[in-house]
Design a protein around this motif. Sequence first.
Motif, PDB file in Angstrom:
ATOM      1  N   LYS A 268       0.419  -2.300  -5.184  1.00  0.00           N
ATOM      2  CA  LYS A 268      -1.795  -2.994  -4.320  1.00  0.00           C
ATOM      3  C   LYS A 268      -2.384  -1.535  -4.849  1.00  0.00           C
ATOM      4  O   LYS A 268      -4.084  -1.729  -4.833  1.00  0.00           O
ATOM      5  CB  LYS A 268      -1.716  -3.915  -4.080  1.00  0.00           C
ATOM      6  N   VAL A 269      -2.692  -1.130  -3.685  1.00  0.00           N
ATOM      7  CA  VAL A 269      -3.233   0.077  -3.525  1.00  0.00           C
ATOM      8  C   VAL A 269      -2.446   1.541  -3.321  1.00  0.00           C
ATOM      9  O   VAL A 269      -1.315   1.740  -2.529  1.00  0.00           O
ATOM     10  CB  VAL A 269      -3.718   0.150  -2.423  1.00  0.00           C
TER      11      VAL A 269
ATOM     12  N   THR B 220      -9.071   0.024   1.812  1.00  0.00           N
ATOM     13  CA  THR B 220      -7.843  -0.268   1.762  1.00  0.00           C
ATOM     14  C   THR B 220      -7.813  -2.248   2.061  1.00  0.00           C
ATOM     15  O   THR B 220      -7.172  -2.618   1.649  1.00  0.00           O
ATOM     16  CB  THR B 220      -6.479   0.302   2.246  1.00  0.00           C
TER      17      THR B 220
ATOM     18  N   GLN C 114      -3.384   0.976 -10.550  1.00  0.00           N
ATOM     19  CA  GLN C 114      -3.831   0.268  -9.100  1.00  0.00           C
ATOM     20  C   GLN C 114      -4.801   1.379  -8.755  1.00  0.00           C
ATOM     21  O   GLN C 114      -5.237   2.357  -9.728  1.00  0.00           O
ATOM     22  CB  GLN C 114      -2.580   0.524  -8.021  1.00  0.00           C
ATOM     23  N   PRO C 115      -6.108   0.945  -7.359  1.00  0.00           N
ATOM     24  CA  PRO C 115      -6.958   1.253  -7.543  1.00  0.00           C
ATOM     25  C   PRO C 115      -6.526   2.421  -6.457  1.00  0.00           C
ATOM     26  O   PRO C 115      -5.901   2.542  -5.663  1.00  0.00           O
ATOM     27  CB  PRO C 115      -7.705   0.600  -6.106  1.00  0.00           C
ATOM     28  N   THR C 116      -6.983   3.547  -6.322  1.00  0.00           N
ATOM     29  CA  THR C 116      -6.769   5.133  -5.618  1.00  0.00           C
ATOM     30  C   THR C 116      -7.479   5.523  -4.467  1.00  0.00           C
ATOM     31  O   THR C 116      -8.476   5.573  -5.142  1.00  0.00           O
ATOM     32  CB  THR C 116      -6.160   6.299  -6.817  1.00  0.00           C
TER      33      THR C 116
ATOM     34  N   VAL D 114       0.945  -0.812  -0.135  1.00  0.00           N
ATOM     35  CA  VAL D 114      -0.097   0.289  -0.125  1.00  0.00           C
ATOM     36  C   VAL D 114       0.600   1.274  -0.135  1.00  0.00           C
ATOM     37  O   VAL D 114       1.338   1.788   0.846  1.00  0.00           O
ATOM     38  CB  VAL D 114      -0.971  -0.252   1.398  1.00  0.00           C
TER      39      VAL D 114
ATOM     40  N   LEU E 201     -10.268  -3.441  -0.831  1.00  0.00           N
ATOM     41  CA  LEU E 201      -9.320  -3.763  -1.946  1.00  0.00           C
ATOM     42  C   LEU E 201      -8.447  -4.663  -2.440  1.00  0.00           C
ATOM     43  O   LEU E 201      -8.665  -5.811  -2.191  1.00  0.00           O
ATOM     44  CB  LEU E 201      -8.440  -2.564  -2.706  1.00  0.00           C
TER      45      LEU E 201
END
Length: 287
Positions: A59-60, A206, A109-111, A23, A209
Motif C-alpha cells: 500500500k505504501v 505512512t 502506490q504512494p512513495t 508498507v 496514507l
Amino acid sequence: MFKHNNIKSPSEQVLFDVDGRGVATVTMNNPDKHNAFDDSIIFALSHLFHEIAKCHDIKVMILASTGKSFSAGADLGWMKRMASYSYEENLSDANALAHMLKNLNFLPQPTIAKVQGAAFGGAVGLASCCDIVLASEKASFCLSEVKLGLIPATISPYVVNAIGQKASRRYFQTAERFFADKAQQLGLVDEILPLEELSAAVEKMTTTLLANGPLAVRQAKQLALDVAYQDIDEALIAITSERIAAIRVSTEGQEGLTAFFEKRQPAWQAPLQQAAPQKTSLNKGEG
C-alpha cells in the motif's frame, strides 16, 4: 498468499522488506560509498519497483538508505567504466537508468523518500520521482553533472516537474549545492525534521496514507499525473466526472461513504497495527 512474499532483491546493496500493514521499504545499502549507484544497483532498484507495482497488497513504499548520505549519485568506478564505453553502450546504460526512474515515478502506490543526508546527481532524480520527500536538517542536494562535463539528462523530466523550469535552468548549469531549506522552497522537499525525528515523521506520514482508501489513494495519484498541464476542456471535464462516478459506486467508495455516515471506521482501517517486517533473502543473484 501475499504476492510480495515472492519479491527478492537481486543485490545485497539494496534491501527490501514489507511489514504486516503492506508498507514496503526499499533501502540503498552501500554506506561505505555513500550509497552511490552503479549498473547493478540500478538494476536492483528497477526490478524492485517493477515488482512492487504489481502487488496490490503493498500500500505504501518508502525509499531510504543506510549511513550518513542518502546517495552520492553515480559510483565513480561505474563512471570510469562508462568513460570507455562506446556510444551504443552508453545509450544502453542511460536507458537502464531512465527506465528505473520511470518505474519509480509511475509506481501506483504512494512513495515516501527519507532523505537523511547528501543527495547528489541522480539521487536528486530519485527524490524528484517520489510523491513525498521528508528530509533531515542535514540533507543537501546538488545537480553536480556539469562539474564533470556532463548533463542531468535522464533525471531532468522529474527534476523539472519537482522544482520548475526556472530553478532547473539555474541549478542544472551552476551545480551549486543547496540545503534542505532551499529544497523546500523549490518544492523538492515537503518537510524538514531534525535527524533524530526523521524516522518518526516517516512513520506518521505512512500512517496518514494508510488511513485512506487504498484504491482511492492509487487513483488520486494517477489523477494528479493525468490532469497536470492539461487544458480544462470538455474532454477533461468528462474524464474527471467519469472517474468520480466510478469510484463512488465501487466497493471501496460505498464502504467509505457508509462508514462516514455510520460514524465508524471503514473496513480498510480495521487492522492498522504495525507488524514486524517480513525478512527476504538478499543473496546476490536472486530475483
